[in-house]
Design a protein around this motif. Structure first.
Motif, PDB file in Angstrom:
ATOM      1  N   SER A  62       0.828  -1.208   0.000  1.00 10.08           N
ATOM      2  CA  SER A  62       0.000   0.000   0.000  1.00 10.08           C
ATOM      3  C   SER A  62       0.856   1.249   0.000  1.00 10.08           C
ATOM      4  CB  SER A  62      -0.926   0.001   1.224  1.00 10.08           C
ATOM      5  OG  SER A  62      -1.793  -1.106   1.218  1.00 10.08           O
ATOM      6  N   ILE A  63       1.938   1.233   0.791  1.00  8.22           N
ATOM      7  CA  ILE A  63       2.828   2.393   0.853  1.00  8.22           C
ATOM      8  C   ILE A  63       3.443   2.673  -0.506  1.00  8.22           C
ATOM      9  CG2 ILE A  63       5.029   3.221   1.796  1.00  8.22           C
ATOM     10  CD1 ILE A  63       4.285   1.881   4.431  1.00  8.22           C
ATOM     11  N   TYR A  64       3.786   1.627  -1.255  1.00  9.71           N
ATOM     12  CA  TYR A  64       4.401   1.813  -2.570  1.00  9.71           C
ATOM     13  C   TYR A  64       3.484   2.566  -3.526  1.00  9.71           C
ATOM     14  CZ  TYR A  64       8.731  -0.848  -2.082  1.00  9.71           C
ATOM     15  OH  TYR A  64       9.987  -1.253  -1.721  1.00  9.71           O
ATOM     16  N   TRP A  65       2.181   2.230  -3.541  1.00 12.77           N
ATOM     17  CA  TRP A  65       1.335   2.829  -4.574  1.00 12.77           C
ATOM     18  C   TRP A  65       0.509   4.016  -4.114  1.00 12.77           C
ATOM     19  CZ3 TRP A  65      -3.777   3.155  -3.656  1.00 12.77           C
ATOM     20  CH2 TRP A  65      -4.434   2.141  -2.936  1.00 12.77           C
ATOM     21  N   ALA A  66       0.409   4.248  -2.801  1.00 12.41           N
ATOM     22  CA  ALA A  66      -0.456   5.323  -2.305  1.00 12.41           C
ATOM     23  C   ALA A  66       0.090   6.706  -2.636  1.00 12.41           C
ATOM     24  CB  ALA A  66      -0.646   5.181  -0.796  1.00 12.41           C
ATOM     25  N   ASP A  67      -0.808   7.635  -2.898  1.00 11.83           N
ATOM     26  CA  ASP A  67      -0.444   9.031  -3.167  1.00 11.83           C
ATOM     27  C   ASP A  67      -0.542   9.897  -1.918  1.00 11.83           C
ATOM     28  OD1 ASP A  67      -0.002   8.776  -6.021  1.00 11.83           O
ATOM     29  OD2 ASP A  67      -2.166   8.501  -6.197  1.00 11.83           O
ATOM     30  N   GLY A  68      -1.211   9.390  -0.884  1.00 14.31           N
ATOM     31  CA  GLY A  68      -1.367  10.129   0.365  1.00 14.31           C
ATOM     32  C   GLY A  68      -1.682   9.157   1.487  1.00 14.31           C
ATOM     33  N   PHE A  69      -1.506   9.626   2.723  1.00 12.28           N
ATOM     34  CA  PHE A  69      -1.666   8.741   3.871  1.00 12.28           C
ATOM     35  C   PHE A  69      -2.480   9.387   4.979  1.00 12.28           C
ATOM     36  CE2 PHE A  69       2.169   7.494   1.691  1.00 12.28           C
ATOM     37  CZ  PHE A  69       2.050   6.117   1.624  1.00 12.28           C
ATOM     38  N   VAL A  70      -3.276   8.564   5.654  1.00 14.88           N
ATOM     39  CA  VAL A  70      -3.992   8.976   6.858  1.00 14.88           C
ATOM     40  C   VAL A  70      -3.475   8.112   7.999  1.00 14.88           C
ATOM     41  CG1 VAL A  70      -6.227   9.257   7.981  1.00 14.88           C
ATOM     42  CG2 VAL A  70      -6.051   9.534   5.497  1.00 14.88           C
ATOM     43  N   PHE A  71      -2.805   8.736   8.952  1.00 13.10           N
ATOM     44  CA  PHE A  71      -2.333   8.034  10.147  1.00 13.10           C
ATOM     45  C   PHE A  71      -3.379   8.244  11.239  1.00 13.10           C
ATOM     46  CE2 PHE A  71       2.600   8.030   9.547  1.00 13.10           C
ATOM     47  CZ  PHE A  71       2.436   7.286   8.384  1.00 13.10           C
ATOM     48  N   VAL A  72      -3.974   7.152  11.704  1.00 15.03           N
ATOM     49  CA  VAL A  72      -5.053   7.236  12.685  1.00 15.03           C
ATOM     50  C   VAL A  72      -4.599   6.675  14.027  1.00 15.03           C
ATOM     51  CG1 VAL A  72      -7.428   6.544  13.235  1.00 15.03           C
ATOM     52  CG2 VAL A  72      -6.776   6.974  10.857  1.00 15.03           C
ATOM     53  N   TYR A  73      -4.937   7.381  15.092  1.00 14.71           N
ATOM     54  CA  TYR A  73      -4.732   6.860  16.439  1.00 14.71           C
ATOM     55  C   TYR A  73      -5.921   7.247  17.303  1.00 14.71           C
ATOM     56  CZ  TYR A  73      -3.430  11.582  18.020  1.00 14.71           C
ATOM     57  OH  TYR A  73      -3.439  12.915  18.332  1.00 14.71           O
ATOM     58  N   SER A  74      -6.044   6.586  18.438  1.00 13.55           N
ATOM     59  CA  SER A  74      -7.110   6.889  19.382  1.00 13.55           C
ATOM     60  C   SER A  74      -6.571   7.773  20.493  1.00 13.55           C
ATOM     61  CB  SER A  74      -7.671   5.590  19.981  1.00 13.55           C
ATOM     62  OG  SER A  74      -8.497   5.877  21.095  1.00 13.55           O
ATOM     63  N   ILE A  75      -7.299   8.830  20.832  1.00 18.64           N
ATOM     64  CA  ILE A  75      -6.852   9.701  21.919  1.00 18.64           C
ATOM     65  C   ILE A  75      -6.919   8.975  23.268  1.00 18.64           C
ATOM     66  CG2 ILE A  75      -7.580  11.782  20.682  1.00 18.64           C
ATOM     67  CD1 ILE A  75      -9.863  12.002  22.791  1.00 18.64           C
ATOM     68  N   THR A  76      -7.594   7.817  23.309  1.00 18.23           N
ATOM     69  CA  THR A  76      -7.716   7.047  24.548  1.00 18.23           C
ATOM     70  C   THR A  76      -6.690   5.919  24.633  1.00 18.23           C
ATOM     71  OG1 THR A  76      -9.305   5.447  23.647  1.00 18.23           O
ATOM     72  CG2 THR A  76     -10.198   7.498  24.532  1.00 18.23           C
ATOM     73  N   ASP A  77      -5.776   5.833  23.666  1.00 15.64           N
ATOM     74  CA  ASP A  77      -4.815   4.733  23.614  1.00 15.64           C
ATOM     75  C   ASP A  77      -3.445   5.278  23.203  1.00 15.64           C
ATOM     76  OD1 ASP A  77      -3.361   2.425  23.281  1.00 15.64           O
ATOM     77  OD2 ASP A  77      -4.554   1.652  21.612  1.00 15.64           O
ATOM     78  N   TYR A  78      -2.583   5.494  24.197  1.00 17.38           N
ATOM     79  CA  TYR A  78      -1.285   6.099  23.898  1.00 17.38           C
ATOM     80  C   TYR A  78      -0.425   5.204  23.011  1.00 17.38           C
ATOM     81  CZ  TYR A  78       2.728   9.129  24.475  1.00 17.38           C
ATOM     82  OH  TYR A  78       3.765   9.990  24.209  1.00 17.38           O
ATOM     83  N   PHE A  81      -0.763   5.905  19.454  1.00 15.93           N
ATOM     84  CA  PHE A  81      -0.060   7.142  19.098  1.00 15.93           C
ATOM     85  C   PHE A  81       1.434   6.876  18.930  1.00 15.93           C
ATOM     86  CE2 PHE A  81       2.118  11.086  20.509  1.00 15.93           C
ATOM     87  CZ  PHE A  81       1.640  11.965  19.546  1.00 15.93           C
ATOM     88  N   ARG A  82       1.988   6.045  19.808  1.00 15.92           N
ATOM     89  CA  ARG A  82       3.429   5.749  19.782  1.00 15.92           C
ATOM     90  C   ARG A  82       3.871   5.113  18.466  1.00 15.92           C
ATOM     91  NH1 ARG A  82       5.501   1.723  23.466  1.00 15.92           N
ATOM     92  NH2 ARG A  82       7.457   2.202  22.425  1.00 15.92           N
ATOM     93  N   VAL A  83       2.995   4.363  17.824  1.00 14.56           N
ATOM     94  CA  VAL A  83       3.386   3.626  16.619  1.00 14.56           C
ATOM     95  C   VAL A  83       3.565   4.542  15.409  1.00 14.56           C
ATOM     96  CG1 VAL A  83       1.091   3.133  15.664  1.00 14.56           C
ATOM     97  CG2 VAL A  83       2.925   1.451  15.417  1.00 14.56           C
ATOM     98  N   LEU A  84       3.042   5.763  15.477  1.00 18.86           N
ATOM     99  CA  LEU A  84       3.011   6.618  14.285  1.00 18.86           C
ATOM    100  C   LEU A  84       4.384   7.108  13.836  1.00 18.86           C
ATOM    101  CD1 LEU A  84      -0.204   8.720  14.954  1.00 18.86           C
ATOM    102  CD2 LEU A  84       0.066   6.551  13.730  1.00 18.86           C
ATOM    103  N   ARG A  85       5.238   7.464  14.764  1.00 16.77           N
ATOM    104  CA  ARG A  85       6.569   7.949  14.379  1.00 16.77           C
ATOM    105  C   ARG A  85       7.390   6.848  13.694  1.00 16.77           C
ATOM    106  NH1 ARG A  85       7.540  10.285  18.657  1.00 16.77           N
ATOM    107  NH2 ARG A  85       7.306  12.489  18.129  1.00 16.77           N
ATOM    108  N   PRO A  86       7.455   5.636  14.272  1.00 22.20           N
ATOM    109  CA  PRO A  86       8.155   4.549  13.564  1.00 22.20           C
ATOM    110  C   PRO A  86       7.504   4.190  12.231  1.00 22.20           C
ATOM    111  CG  PRO A  86       7.896   3.998  15.885  1.00 22.20           C
ATOM    112  CD  PRO A  86       7.089   5.242  15.645  1.00 22.20           C
TER     113      PRO A  86
END
Length: 202
Positions: A62-78, A81-86
């Motif tokens: 998916s990363i290879y062909w996508a033109d844009g990305f939505v990174f989703v996390y829950s404000i109730t689950d830290y 959120f932590r997984v987004l930077r890696p």
């Protein structure tokens, strides 16, 4: 839940496990009709006691062909959120020089009492990653979800238009075929049926 909310304007709290489905819709952006493909990717997690991500091969495709990305996390689950930077670092390894639109979306904005991630932290990470930030509630705010995706679509339209037809390096994978909306309607019907049965047994 966010993808379903965006595509159908309906909220389904309980539905079948994420299978990485791909959906196509046509939208009008700034007076021009575009065909949008949304890849609902499987869950990404951190490996035990590390900052390395553990993700399925489908994520890489998916990363290879996508033109844009939505990174989703829950404000109730830290941890979500932590997984987004890696994950972003993983994305940059695949596209080291590409300027790819990114939307950082904080979900469950209706559960403020259970908040574990502040809006300030979300804004700071979005700024660090070079993306835009929004806080939404898939359950209670259909308009907010739609506006966030609409904003990303506008960025995508500008980005693709300014590329003058040049393809990003690494786009050698064929985009997967997308089912029509009948498949999404079938999944929603199954979810509603399952939800109805659960409610009946309570």
């Amino acid at each position: 839940a966010l993808v379903v909310r965006f595509l159908t304007k309906r909220f389904i709290g309980d539905y079948e496990a994420n299978t990485g489905a791909l959906y196509s819709r046509k939208f009008t952006i700034d007076g021009e009709q575009i065909s949008l493909q949304v890849q609902d990717t499987p869950f990404v997690s951190l490996e035990d006691d590390t900052d390395s991500i553990c993700c399925q091969e489908q994520i890489n495709r998916s990363i290879y062909w996508a033109d844009g990305f939505v990174f989703v996390y829950s404000i109730t689950d830290y941890e979500s959120f932590r997984v987004l930077r890696p994950l972003h670092q993983h994305l940059r390894r695949i596209h080291p020089n590409a300027n790819i639109p990114l939307l950082l979306m904080a979900n469950k904005g209706d559960l403020l009492r259970a908040r574990q991630v502040s809006s300030k932290e979300g804004l700071q990470l979005a700024s660090e990653l070079g993306g835009t930030y929004c806080e939404v509630s898939a359950r209670e705010n259909c308009e907010g979800v739609h506006e966030a995706f609409q904003q990303l679509c506008q960025e995508l339209s500008r980005s693709i238009g300014s590329a003058n037809g040049e393809k990003r390096r690494g786009l050698h994978l064929v985009r997967p075929k997308s089912p029509n909306m009948q498949d999404l309607k079938r999944r929603l019907k199954q979810a509603l049926t399952s939800k109805g049965k659960s409610a009946t047994t309570l």
